[in-house]
Design a protein around this motif. Structure first.
Motif, mmCIF file in Angstrom:
data_model
loop_
_atom_site.group_PDB
_atom_site.id
_atom_site.type_symbol
_atom_site.label_atom_id
_atom_site.label_comp_id
_atom_site.label_asym_id
_atom_site.label_seq_id
_atom_site.Cartn_x
_atom_site.Cartn_y
_atom_site.Cartn_z
ATOM 1 N N ILE A 305 0.758 -1.190 0.049
ATOM 2 C CA ILE A 305 -0.146 -0.016 0.129
ATOM 3 C C ILE A 305 0.750 1.180 0.030
ATOM 4 O O ILE A 305 1.774 1.381 0.757
ATOM 5 C CB ILE A 305 -1.091 0.039 1.189
ATOM 6 C CG1 ILE A 305 -1.946 -1.336 1.287
ATOM 7 C CG2 ILE A 305 -1.863 1.447 1.326
ATOM 8 C CD1 ILE A 305 -2.846 -1.329 2.535
ATOM 9 N N TRP A 306 0.646 2.065 -1.136
ATOM 10 C CA TRP A 306 1.404 3.136 -1.151
ATOM 11 C C TRP A 306 0.782 4.648 -1.044
ATOM 12 O O TRP A 306 -0.217 4.441 -1.791
ATOM 13 C CB TRP A 306 2.185 2.961 -2.390
ATOM 14 C CG TRP A 306 3.481 4.323 -2.462
ATOM 15 C CD1 TRP A 306 4.512 4.599 -1.813
ATOM 16 C CD2 TRP A 306 3.374 5.329 -3.691
ATOM 17 N NE1 TRP A 306 5.355 5.499 -2.125
ATOM 18 C CE2 TRP A 306 4.587 6.080 -3.310
ATOM 19 C CE3 TRP A 306 2.756 5.560 -4.830
ATOM 20 C CZ2 TRP A 306 5.057 7.175 -4.224
ATOM 21 C CZ3 TRP A 306 2.994 6.484 -5.496
ATOM 22 C CH2 TRP A 306 4.063 7.257 -5.184
ATOM 23 N N THR A 307 1.097 5.643 -0.021
ATOM 24 C CA THR A 307 0.429 6.716 -0.319
ATOM 25 C C THR A 307 1.370 7.710 -0.970
ATOM 26 O O THR A 307 2.573 8.076 -1.125
ATOM 27 C CB THR A 307 0.406 7.297 1.197
ATOM 28 O OG1 THR A 307 -0.081 6.190 2.066
ATOM 29 C CG2 THR A 307 -0.189 8.639 1.545
ATOM 30 N N ILE A 308 0.404 8.222 -1.998
ATOM 31 C CA ILE A 308 0.782 9.243 -2.910
ATOM 32 C C ILE A 308 1.614 10.501 -2.214
ATOM 33 O O ILE A 308 0.747 11.163 -1.531
ATOM 34 C CB ILE A 308 -0.117 9.527 -4.243
ATOM 35 C CG1 ILE A 308 -0.321 8.324 -5.087
ATOM 36 C CG2 ILE A 308 0.552 10.656 -5.108
ATOM 37 C CD1 ILE A 308 -1.487 8.558 -5.895
ATOM 38 N N PRO A 309 2.717 10.907 -2.241
ATOM 39 C CA PRO A 309 3.315 11.879 -1.498
ATOM 40 C C PRO A 309 2.730 13.407 -2.117
ATOM 41 O O PRO A 309 2.466 13.457 -3.253
ATOM 42 C CB PRO A 309 4.859 12.025 -1.736
ATOM 43 C CG PRO A 309 5.010 11.114 -3.114
ATOM 44 C CD PRO A 309 3.857 10.162 -3.126
ATOM 45 N N ASP A 310 2.649 14.159 -1.213
ATOM 46 C CA ASP A 310 2.230 15.619 -1.503
ATOM 47 C C ASP A 310 3.280 16.204 -2.525
ATOM 48 O O ASP A 310 4.551 15.776 -2.318
ATOM 49 C CB ASP A 310 1.971 16.414 -0.316
ATOM 50 C CG ASP A 310 1.055 16.002 0.626
ATOM 51 O OD1 ASP A 310 0.236 15.410 -0.151
ATOM 52 O OD2 ASP A 310 0.929 16.304 1.887
ATOM 53 N N GLY A 311 2.836 16.884 -3.543
ATOM 54 C CA GLY A 311 3.911 17.527 -4.491
ATOM 55 C C GLY A 311 4.036 16.708 -5.421
ATOM 56 O O GLY A 311 4.734 17.190 -6.295
ATOM 57 N N LEU A 312 3.822 15.296 -5.582
ATOM 58 C CA LEU A 312 3.968 14.460 -6.860
ATOM 59 C C LEU A 312 3.378 15.274 -8.060
ATOM 60 O O LEU A 312 2.014 15.085 -7.937
ATOM 61 C CB LEU A 312 3.666 12.924 -6.518
ATOM 62 C CG LEU A 312 4.156 12.161 -7.457
ATOM 63 C CD1 LEU A 312 5.692 12.218 -7.378
ATOM 64 C CD2 LEU A 312 3.702 10.684 -7.372
ATOM 65 N N PRO A 313 3.933 15.461 -9.208
ATOM 66 C CA PRO A 313 3.217 16.047 -10.163
ATOM 67 C C PRO A 313 2.344 14.819 -10.696
ATOM 68 O O PRO A 313 2.315 13.863 -10.593
ATOM 69 C CB PRO A 313 4.469 16.218 -11.020
ATOM 70 C CG PRO A 313 5.656 16.182 -10.510
ATOM 71 C CD PRO A 313 5.505 15.402 -9.371
ATOM 72 N N SER A 314 1.392 15.774 -11.380
ATOM 73 C CA SER A 314 0.084 14.811 -12.017
ATOM 74 C C SER A 314 0.925 14.342 -13.172
ATOM 75 O O SER A 314 1.656 14.685 -13.891
ATOM 76 C CB SER A 314 -0.954 15.761 -12.475
ATOM 77 O OG SER A 314 -1.850 15.148 -13.061
ATOM 78 N N GLY A 315 0.668 12.763 -13.445
ATOM 79 C CA GLY A 315 1.184 12.189 -14.613
ATOM 80 C C GLY A 315 0.954 10.661 -14.411
ATOM 81 O O GLY A 315 -0.116 10.193 -13.503
ATOM 82 N N VAL A 316 1.349 9.970 -15.575
ATOM 83 C CA VAL A 316 1.163 8.462 -15.406
ATOM 84 C C VAL A 316 2.371 7.961 -14.809
ATOM 85 O O VAL A 316 3.631 7.680 -15.012
ATOM 86 C CB VAL A 316 0.981 8.231 -16.857
ATOM 87 C CG1 VAL A 316 0.812 6.643 -16.763
ATOM 88 C CG2 VAL A 316 -0.426 8.620 -17.312
ATOM 89 N N TYR A 317 2.164 7.002 -13.621
ATOM 90 C CA TYR A 317 3.235 6.144 -13.146
ATOM 91 C C TYR A 317 2.836 4.710 -13.036
ATOM 92 O O TYR A 317 1.799 4.314 -13.527
ATOM 93 C CB TYR A 317 3.154 6.894 -11.763
ATOM 94 C CG TYR A 317 3.600 8.127 -11.563
ATOM 95 C CD1 TYR A 317 4.719 8.620 -10.909
ATOM 96 C CD2 TYR A 317 2.543 9.234 -11.665
ATOM 97 C CE1 TYR A 317 5.107 9.958 -10.919
ATOM 98 C CE2 TYR A 317 2.810 10.625 -11.559
ATOM 99 C CZ TYR A 317 4.253 10.799 -11.197
ATOM 100 O OH TYR A 317 4.865 12.217 -11.128
ATOM 101 N N ALA A 318 3.605 3.865 -12.362
ATOM 102 C CA ALA A 318 3.551 2.548 -12.398
ATOM 103 C C ALA A 318 4.315 2.117 -11.203
ATOM 104 O O ALA A 318 5.447 2.549 -10.788
ATOM 105 C CB ALA A 318 4.007 2.037 -13.633
ATOM 106 N N LEU A 319 3.747 0.888 -10.452
ATOM 107 C CA LEU A 319 4.573 -0.024 -9.601
ATOM 108 C C LEU A 319 5.199 -0.768 -10.448
ATOM 109 O O LEU A 319 4.824 -1.669 -11.328
ATOM 110 C CB LEU A 319 3.831 -0.487 -8.575
ATOM 111 C CG LEU A 319 4.760 -1.498 -7.752
ATOM 112 C CD1 LEU A 319 5.513 -0.834 -6.755
ATOM 113 C CD2 LEU A 319 3.659 -2.296 -7.071
ATOM 114 N N LYS A 320 6.711 -0.646 -10.441
ATOM 115 C CA LYS A 320 7.640 -1.579 -11.288
ATOM 116 C C LYS A 320 8.300 -2.749 -10.480
ATOM 117 O O LYS A 320 8.887 -2.311 -9.291
ATOM 118 C CB LYS A 320 8.475 -0.894 -12.098
ATOM 119 C CG LYS A 320 9.547 -1.722 -12.851
ATOM 120 C CD LYS A 320 10.761 -1.030 -13.592
ATOM 121 C CE LYS A 320 11.611 -1.699 -14.429
ATOM 122 N NZ LYS A 320 13.028 -0.905 -14.699
ATOM 123 N N VAL A 321 7.953 -3.853 -10.862
ATOM 124 C CA VAL A 321 8.301 -4.909 -9.870
ATOM 125 C C VAL A 321 9.248 -5.813 -10.685
ATOM 126 O O VAL A 321 8.912 -6.208 -11.917
ATOM 127 C CB VAL A 321 7.279 -5.766 -9.124
ATOM 128 C CG1 VAL A 321 6.584 -5.050 -8.017
ATOM 129 C CG2 VAL A 321 6.154 -6.368 -10.117
#
Length: 729
Positions: A305-321
């Protein structure tokens, strides 16, 4: 695939949580958060994916474990009392012949097959009726066991004599058992051991009713006029077909939960055909259509479970495993915490879900040679998907019983929503991976933009859109709700500027499922480009009750909003556009600043994948379908091959032969028009457009036209036509 996962959501804003569910055959896996971009490139994966690491404070290693999913829809309730006698009855309409459970109470199971019906206790057959039970034919099945162990099993087939058999068995002793409709609780991964077909009017009683009661129930009598309500379950499958619970008109249970999204709002055994809308005759639409490959939620336990940090720019991300040579990227969108950017990109995630786990590339690989005229290869993840039908199908597939798929959920591994997924249709990237190319182009220009998904438009509507000067669509926003259409239209009529950079948009009536907000629903109806059509009486969405099919048939053709609408499709070479005479007018000629093609000349006839800007699926302008009369057609595509064909709703009717050669409706139109107050719409009429923008590193005419529009839309106050007037910022 030895490593695969999914997230509990496709989008979230800073401060919110994203939960990831992973399955790994490796003992451990390394997690990281990355921001994704997808540069354009030649065939297949010619240009590396851009992955920007994000500081995320994740564990260095996650423990690997293999997780499994069992698909299959059914209904489940808890019986409120112990049972020393039982009565079971249900209508069914099988769609596959192999033995499957109809109604179970504890380990007492009533099942049906092509050979007849069986009552079993555990694995032991208690009573059997050897009589044909045909596919697609309603029959009524009932069984009773009294306190002495006397069993009566009955089969009623309309138009034929009743069949029954009586025998003795051990008396039943069921301690507050579970009641399952369409299942028996078996299954430890893979396709579920559930009934395939329709079930309706289930009755369970804590008494063994007389044989005359069975006949009355088969004739349609209300069970509660024949049996005690306190000791009887009468699940009312007609109530709230968009919900996930079914009330019990009796008192034996507190109601049932519907599992894994079966078809609802569909005709039952007493449907007369006088009504096709379940809202007007709910008692006749009291069936569930169950499938062994229905899936609402893969049900994996969380790994991170990951909390998106404040200030992270809007965009497309991924959990890369990563584990050894195996990698998976589970994507999600970070939406803006504050609306500060002038430009908003809307990713068409409902279209992504519509195509989610579409497995026909691998299932019909040889047949596609006839479509493409060549063998284009298949992503290996599709071959894995064929081996795992329990992960649900796309809205373009049919179930194992041949019926169309109504629902698509995001709570499962979806292998084609990946940044490196290869799509044979376009010889490269389509949908999610293609839309990442648009974001890479915006980044290369230094644009200040935010990203949201269809979910945010559905939920926040005009209040969200109105925060931005320019809204840009993804390449294929085909699936949308009435609320989404209303929001976009209101936005453009309130000074908003819309750039529709795709094709086949705003086309299919779609709704979020209220009982499962992670899923969307459609009904194909009987028109449009479809791999299945709705059965009689099944045209209305259970989520909303509204008719499904095409928005065009509801008087809301895409032309009304976007100026163009779906006209043709095909996956041969794409084409370029020829500039119109109207494009030379001083009010619009700025669109082609820096473009090498003059009036009457062709541009956009190059690019990766299909090798042109006008390809895949095409939209054209047509005032009879709602294109505003003052819309300017800046350019139209030409030179399409005979493999690019009109969609069914565009086919000519009447006695006249169609014109020779390529039909004039087979084209993509680029249109520009204004709205009162300074709003404006620009549409390109082609899915292939944004891929062509990446040609030659973005130095091409397709990209220049897009940039000119974006700059004018973003920076100009008042009308976008004629000389520019800045916003003063």
């Amino acid at each position: 695939m030895r490593l695969v996962g999914y997230a509990d959501r496709l989008s979230a804003r800073p401060g919110e949580h994203v939960t990831f569910h992973l399955s790994s055959e490796h003992p451990g896996m390394r997690p990281e958060i990355v921001r994704l971009r997808r540069p354009g490139g030649p065939l297949r994966h010619g240009v590396p994916l851009i992955e920007e690491p994000v500081a995320a404070d994740l564990p260095e290693v996650l423990e690997g474990r293999k997780q499994v999913t069992t698909s299959g829809s059914y209904a489940m309730a808890e019986v409120r009392q112990n049972l020393g006698a039982v009565g079971l009855a249900v209508w069914c309409r099988p769609t596959l012949p192999y033995p499957r459970p109809l109604l179970a109470v504890g380990d007492l199971v009533l099942s049906v097959s092509a050979d007849g019906v069986t009552l079993r206790s555990g694995q032991r057959a208690v009573a059997e009726l050897a009589a044909p039970v045909e596919e697609q034919v309603w029959v009524f099945v009932a069984a009773t066991i009294d306190q002495t162990g006397t069993v009566l099993l009955s089969l009623h087939r309309p138009g034929r004599p009743e069949l029954s058999v009586s025998c003795r068995t051990e008396p039943v002793r069921l301690v507050r058992p579970a009641l399952l409709l369409g299942g028996d609780g078996r299954g430890t991964g893979g396709l579920g051991h559930t009934f395939n077909g329709k079930v309706a009017r289930p009755v369970v009683s804590a008494t063994a009713w007389p044989h005359t009661t069975t006949g009355a129930l088969a004739a349609g009598a209300d069970p509660l006029t024949l049996l005690s309500a306190d000791s009887t379950s009468v699940l009312d499958l007609a109530v709230d077909p968009g919900g996930r619970r079914v009330p019990d008109r009796g008192g034996l249970t507190a109601g049932a939960e519907i599992r894994h999204l079966p078809g609802r709002g569909v005709p039952g055994p007493l449907w007369t055909g006088a009504e096709t809308d379940f809202r007007r005759a709910p008692a006749e639409f009291d069936a569930l259509h169950l499938h062994e490959d229905d899936l609402a939620d893969a049900g994996w336990v969380p790994d991170l479970i990951w909390t998106i940090p404040d200030g992270l720019p809007s965009g497309v991300y991924a959990l890369k495993v990563t584990a050894g040579e195996d990698v998976d990227r589970v994507p999600f969108v970070v939406t803006p915490a504050a609306h500060e950017a002038p430009v908003l990109v809307v990713l068409p995630t409902w279209t992504y879900l519509a195509y989610a786990n579409w497995r026909t590339y691998a299932e019909y690989e040889d047949e596609r040679i006839g479509i493409y005229g060549e063998r284009r290869g298949v992503d290996e993840r599709d071959r894995w998907l064929v081996e795992h039908p329990e992960f649900g199908r796309s809205l373009y597939d049919v179930h194992t019983d041949g019926s169309g798929v109504f629902f698509s959920s995001r709570l499962r591994p979806i292998v084609n929503i990946r940044p490196d997924y290869y799509t044979p249709t376009t010889r490269g990237f389509r949908h999610f991976a293609q839309d990442l190319q648009l974001l890479a182009w915006l980044d290369a220009r230094g644009e200040h933009y935010a990203v949201v998904t269809d979910d945010e438009i559905e939920r926040e509507g005009g209040a969200l859109l109105g925060q931005y000067r320019v809204v840009i669509t993804g390449s294929h926003p085909e699936y949308c709700s009435a609320g989404m259409l209303d929001s976009y239209l209101a936005y453009t009529r309130a000074c908003g500027r819309l750039m529709y950079l795709g094709g086949n948009g705003f086309y299919q009536v779609t709704a979020r499922h209220p009982g499962h907000p992670d899923a969307i629903e459609i009904r194909r109806g009987h028109a449009g480009v479809a791999t299945w059509v709705s059965d009689p009486g099944e045209e209305n969405l259970s989520a909303t009750g509204e008719p499904g099919g095409l928005w065009r048939l509801r008087g809301r053709a895409p032309n009304v909003l976007a100026g163009v609408g779906f006209t043709a499709q095909g996956h041969d070479h794409a084409s370029g556009y020829r500039r119109s005479g109207a494009s030379a007018d001083a009010t619009v000629s700025w669109v082609f600043d820096g473009v090498s093609a003059g009036v009457g000349e062709v541009f956009g006839d190059e690019g990766p994948g299909l090798r042109g800007a006008a390809g895949d699926e095409l939209d054209r302008a047509d005032v009879t379908l709602g294109t505003p009369p003052d819309a300017v057609v800046l350019a139209s595509s030409e030179g399409h091959s005979e493999k690019i064909r009109l969609v069914p709703e565009e086919t000519d009717h009447g006695y006249a032969e169609p014109p020779p050669g390529i039909h004039p409706k087979v084209r993509a139109d680029i249109v520009l028009f204004g709205r009162p107050g300074g709003g404006a719409v620009f549409s390109v009429g082609s899915i292939a457009w944004s891929t062509a923008m990446t040609h030659n590193g973005g130095d091409n005419d397709t990209a220049r036209v897009t940039a000119n529009i974006l700059d004018r839309f973003r920076d100009t106050a008042g009308s976008v036509f004629g000389p520019a007037t800045t916003n003063g910022e």
